[in-house]
Design a protein around this motif. Structure first.
Motif, PDB file in Angstrom:
ATOM      1  N   MET A  80       0.858  -1.194   0.000  1.00  0.00           N
ATOM      2  CA  MET A  80       0.000   0.000   0.000  1.00  0.00           C
ATOM      3  C   MET A  80       0.886   1.233   0.000  1.00  0.00           C
ATOM      4  SD  MET A  80      -3.046   1.011   2.651  1.00  0.00           S
ATOM      5  CE  MET A  80      -4.041   2.454   2.381  1.00  0.00           C
ATOM      6  N   ASP A  81       0.566   2.205  -0.835  1.00  0.00           N
ATOM      7  CA  ASP A  81       1.364   3.416  -0.951  1.00  0.00           C
ATOM      8  C   ASP A  81       1.245   4.252   0.327  1.00  0.00           C
ATOM      9  OD1 ASP A  81       2.929   5.406  -2.088  1.00  0.00           O
ATOM     10  OD2 ASP A  81       1.146   6.505  -2.729  1.00  0.00           O
ATOM     11  N   ASP A  82       2.400   4.611   0.899  1.00  0.00           N
ATOM     12  CA  ASP A  82       2.437   5.443   2.099  1.00  0.00           C
ATOM     13  C   ASP A  82       2.787   6.855   1.671  1.00  0.00           C
ATOM     14  OD1 ASP A  82       3.056   6.835   4.423  1.00  0.00           O
ATOM     15  OD2 ASP A  82       3.904   5.077   5.413  1.00  0.00           O
ATOM     16  N   PRO A  83       1.873   7.843   1.800  1.00  0.00           N
ATOM     17  CA  PRO A  83       2.157   9.204   1.343  1.00  0.00           C
ATOM     18  C   PRO A  83       3.329   9.843   2.080  1.00  0.00           C
ATOM     19  CG  PRO A  83       0.085   9.107   2.565  1.00  0.00           C
ATOM     20  CD  PRO A  83       0.504   7.701   2.305  1.00  0.00           C
ATOM     21  N   VAL A  84       3.534   9.468   3.336  1.00  0.00           N
ATOM     22  CA  VAL A  84       4.665  10.021   4.088  1.00  0.00           C
ATOM     23  C   VAL A  84       5.977   9.576   3.452  1.00  0.00           C
ATOM     24  CG1 VAL A  84       5.876  10.032   6.295  1.00  0.00           C
ATOM     25  CG2 VAL A  84       3.376  10.228   6.246  1.00  0.00           C
ATOM     26  N   LEU A  85       6.082   8.292   3.128  1.00  0.00           N
ATOM     27  CA  LEU A  85       7.305   7.796   2.499  1.00  0.00           C
ATOM     28  C   LEU A  85       7.474   8.364   1.094  1.00  0.00           C
ATOM     29  CD1 LEU A  85       7.215   4.034   3.585  1.00  0.00           C
ATOM     30  CD2 LEU A  85       8.549   5.910   4.585  1.00  0.00           C
ATOM     31  N   ARG A  86       6.369   8.526   0.396  1.00  0.00           N
ATOM     32  CA  ARG A  86       6.441   9.014  -0.980  1.00  0.00           C
ATOM     33  C   ARG A  86       6.982  10.447  -1.051  1.00  0.00           C
ATOM     34  NH1 ARG A  86       1.422   8.821  -2.028  1.00  0.00           N
ATOM     35  NH2 ARG A  86       0.971  11.041  -2.011  1.00  0.00           N
ATOM     36  N   VAL A  87       6.619  11.247  -0.097  1.00  0.00           N
ATOM     37  CA  VAL A  87       6.988  12.656  -0.172  1.00  0.00           C
ATOM     38  C   VAL A  87       8.386  12.921   0.396  1.00  0.00           C
ATOM     39  CG1 VAL A  87       6.154  13.469   2.091  1.00  0.00           C
ATOM     40  CG2 VAL A  87       5.920  14.940   0.076  1.00  0.00           C
ATOM     41  N   GLN A  88       8.934  11.972   1.141  1.00  0.00           N
ATOM     42  CA  GLN A  88      10.228  12.181   1.800  1.00  0.00           C
ATOM     43  C   GLN A  88      11.319  12.565   0.800  1.00  0.00           C
ATOM     44  OE1 GLN A  88      10.807  12.210   4.988  1.00  0.00           O
ATOM     45  NE2 GLN A  88       9.365  10.908   6.058  1.00  0.00           N
ATOM     46  N   SER A  89      11.343  11.914  -0.332  1.00  0.00           N
ATOM     47  CA  SER A  89      12.423  12.149  -1.296  1.00  0.00           C
ATOM     48  C   SER A  89      12.321  13.518  -1.958  1.00  0.00           C
ATOM     49  CB  SER A  89      12.409  11.059  -2.378  1.00  0.00           C
ATOM     50  OG  SER A  89      11.187  11.115  -3.114  1.00  0.00           O
ATOM     51  N   GLN A  90      11.175  14.182  -1.819  1.00  0.00           N
ATOM     52  CA  GLN A  90      10.984  15.488  -2.446  1.00  0.00           C
ATOM     53  C   GLN A  90      11.233  16.646  -1.482  1.00  0.00           C
ATOM     54  OE1 GLN A  90       7.410  15.597  -5.112  1.00  0.00           O
ATOM     55  NE2 GLN A  90       6.995  13.590  -4.206  1.00  0.00           N
ATOM     56  N   MET A  91      11.647  16.329  -0.262  1.00  0.00           N
ATOM     57  CA  MET A  91      11.829  17.355   0.761  1.00  0.00           C
ATOM     58  C   MET A  91      13.297  17.670   0.973  1.00  0.00           C
ATOM     59  SD  MET A  91       9.050  16.145   3.593  1.00  0.00           S
ATOM     60  CE  MET A  91       9.771  17.306   4.768  1.00  0.00           C
ATOM     61  N   THR A  92      13.578  18.924   1.278  1.00  0.00           N
ATOM     62  CA  THR A  92      14.930  19.359   1.620  1.00  0.00           C
ATOM     63  C   THR A  92      15.043  19.517   3.131  1.00  0.00           C
ATOM     64  OG1 THR A  92      14.412  21.725   1.544  1.00  0.00           O
ATOM     65  CG2 THR A  92      15.001  20.647  -0.550  1.00  0.00           C
ATOM     66  N   ALA A  93      16.265  19.697   3.619  1.00  0.00           N
ATOM     67  CA  ALA A  93      16.478  19.944   5.050  1.00  0.00           C
ATOM     68  C   ALA A  93      15.756  21.217   5.480  1.00  0.00           C
ATOM     69  CB  ALA A  93      17.974  20.040   5.341  1.00  0.00           C
ATOM     70  N   ARG A  94      15.756  22.225   4.618  1.00  0.00           N
ATOM     71  CA  ARG A  94      15.066  23.476   4.941  1.00  0.00           C
ATOM     72  C   ARG A  94      13.551  23.251   5.038  1.00  0.00           C
ATOM     73  NH1 ARG A  94      17.109  28.168   1.448  1.00  0.00           N
ATOM     74  NH2 ARG A  94      16.583  26.675  -0.186  1.00  0.00           N
ATOM     75  N   ASP A  95      13.006  22.405   4.168  1.00  0.00           N
ATOM     76  CA  ASP A  95      11.584  22.072   4.255  1.00  0.00           C
ATOM     77  C   ASP A  95      11.259  21.467   5.616  1.00  0.00           C
ATOM     78  OD1 ASP A  95      11.302  22.855   1.595  1.00  0.00           O
ATOM     79  OD2 ASP A  95      11.468  20.791   0.826  1.00  0.00           O
ATOM     80  N   ARG A  96      12.123  20.593   6.092  1.00  0.00           N
ATOM     81  CA  ARG A  96      11.872  19.920   7.372  1.00  0.00           C
ATOM     82  C   ARG A  96      11.899  20.914   8.526  1.00  0.00           C
ATOM     83  NH1 ARG A  96      12.025  14.496   6.419  1.00  0.00           N
ATOM     84  NH2 ARG A  96      13.061  13.874   4.477  1.00  0.00           N
TER      85      ARG A  96
END
Length: 294
Positions: A1-17
């Motif tokens: 099952m697709d996990d949206p949290v895992l899916r979006v992780q690769s699109q985030m930068t340290a500044r985003d976090r």
């Protein structure tokens, strides 16, 4: 099952976090505050915020001005953003309506101006640190975080002290670091709507907290105007020095083109000389706590 949290992780930068963590902890920031604190330009910031909005990591709203027009976008955490923050901190996932409740809280809140003022204070410190490598905002705690039991105690403190829950309600706490010097601060953000005697009564709670901790840190009153600061300083001069206090006025700082990190602070009981935030001495010993208690 697709996990949206895992899916979006690769699109985030340290500044985003960092930004998502701020929105999760502190509620709301304007696009201008975010740009100043984290980005080299407003245009760059707005492009990135649009991407985060499309990813459903942040939400936004735009209050209307009473005299026409609108304010800049105000950003809050969206549900997926809240889940990302909780996962990164290894915390329990937020409630499914977390983002909706938070958005409604700030779009309809009379406390919005005050919260934006407090958050703007710390965003200004972060913005200064972004362009001054020797400075860093090491910690930023919200009003609610300051209320947690044992938040300001040390591992070696006795269990009774660790369990102590402060009665005082700071608008925020920060740890400012410049060239190895640490300045822990409590911030009281003044909108001009309270009697000055209400502000001075808060010092009793700080005194109790510092006696319990065996440490005393500067309490900063960031005041609405220079006139209000003068009147508060007159009132403080008539009181015993309960805790270390410094005052600053936002209109004076704005006119001088200065931010809270710079020489805008005058120590209560001092000669009125303006000091930088790093100049405010840190009191962190048992003897000084005894003086506060006396």
């Amino acid at each position: 099952m697709d996990d949206p949290v895992l899916r979006v992780q690769s699109q985030m930068t340290a500044r985003d976090r960092v930004l998502l963590g701020w929105l999760y902890d502190h509620g709301v920031l304007t696009s201008f505050q975010i740009a100043h604190a984290l980005f080299p330009s407003l245009d760059f910031c707005q492009r990135r915020l649009r991407t985060l909005y499309r990813l459903r990591l942040v939400g936004r709203f735009r209050p209307q001005r009473a005299d026409g027009g609108s304010y800049p976008y105000h950003y809050v955490i969206d549900q997926l953003g809240a889940e990302v923050v909780a996962a990164g901190r290894d915390e329990r996932p937020p409630r499914r309506d977390h983002a909706r409740v938070e958005r409604r809280r700030w779009t309809s809140s009379r406390a919005l101006e005050h919260r934006l003022g407090v958050n703007g204070f710390f965003a200004d410190l972060a913005g200064y640190a972004r362009t001054h490598p020797e400075a860093r905002l090491g910690e930023w705690l919200s009003e609610s975080a300051c209320q947690r039991s044992g938040m300001f105690t040390r591992p070696e403190d006795p269990g009774l002290v660790r369990a102590y829950q402060p009665r005082v309600r700071p608008d925020g706490y920060g740890l400012w670091l410049v060239r190895g010097v640490e300045v822990p601060i409590f911030v009281e953000f003044d909108t001009g709507g309270e009697q000055l005697s209400v502000l001075t009564r808060k010092l009793v709670g700080y005194r109790e907290l510092f006696v319990r901790l065996g440490r005393a840190w500067p309490v900063l009153f960031w005041l609405h105007s220079a006139a209000r600061e003068r009147n508060l300083r007159l009132l403080l001069a008539e009181m015993p020095p309960l805790v270390p206090v410094a005052t600053g006025a936002r209109d004076h700082a704005t006119t001088a083109g200065l931010c809270p990190a710079e020489a805008v602070w005058a120590v209560a009981g001092g000669d009125g000389q303006r000091l930088t935030l790093a100049d405010l001495t840190v009191v962190d010993d048992r003897d000084r706590a005894g003086e506060v208690a006396a």
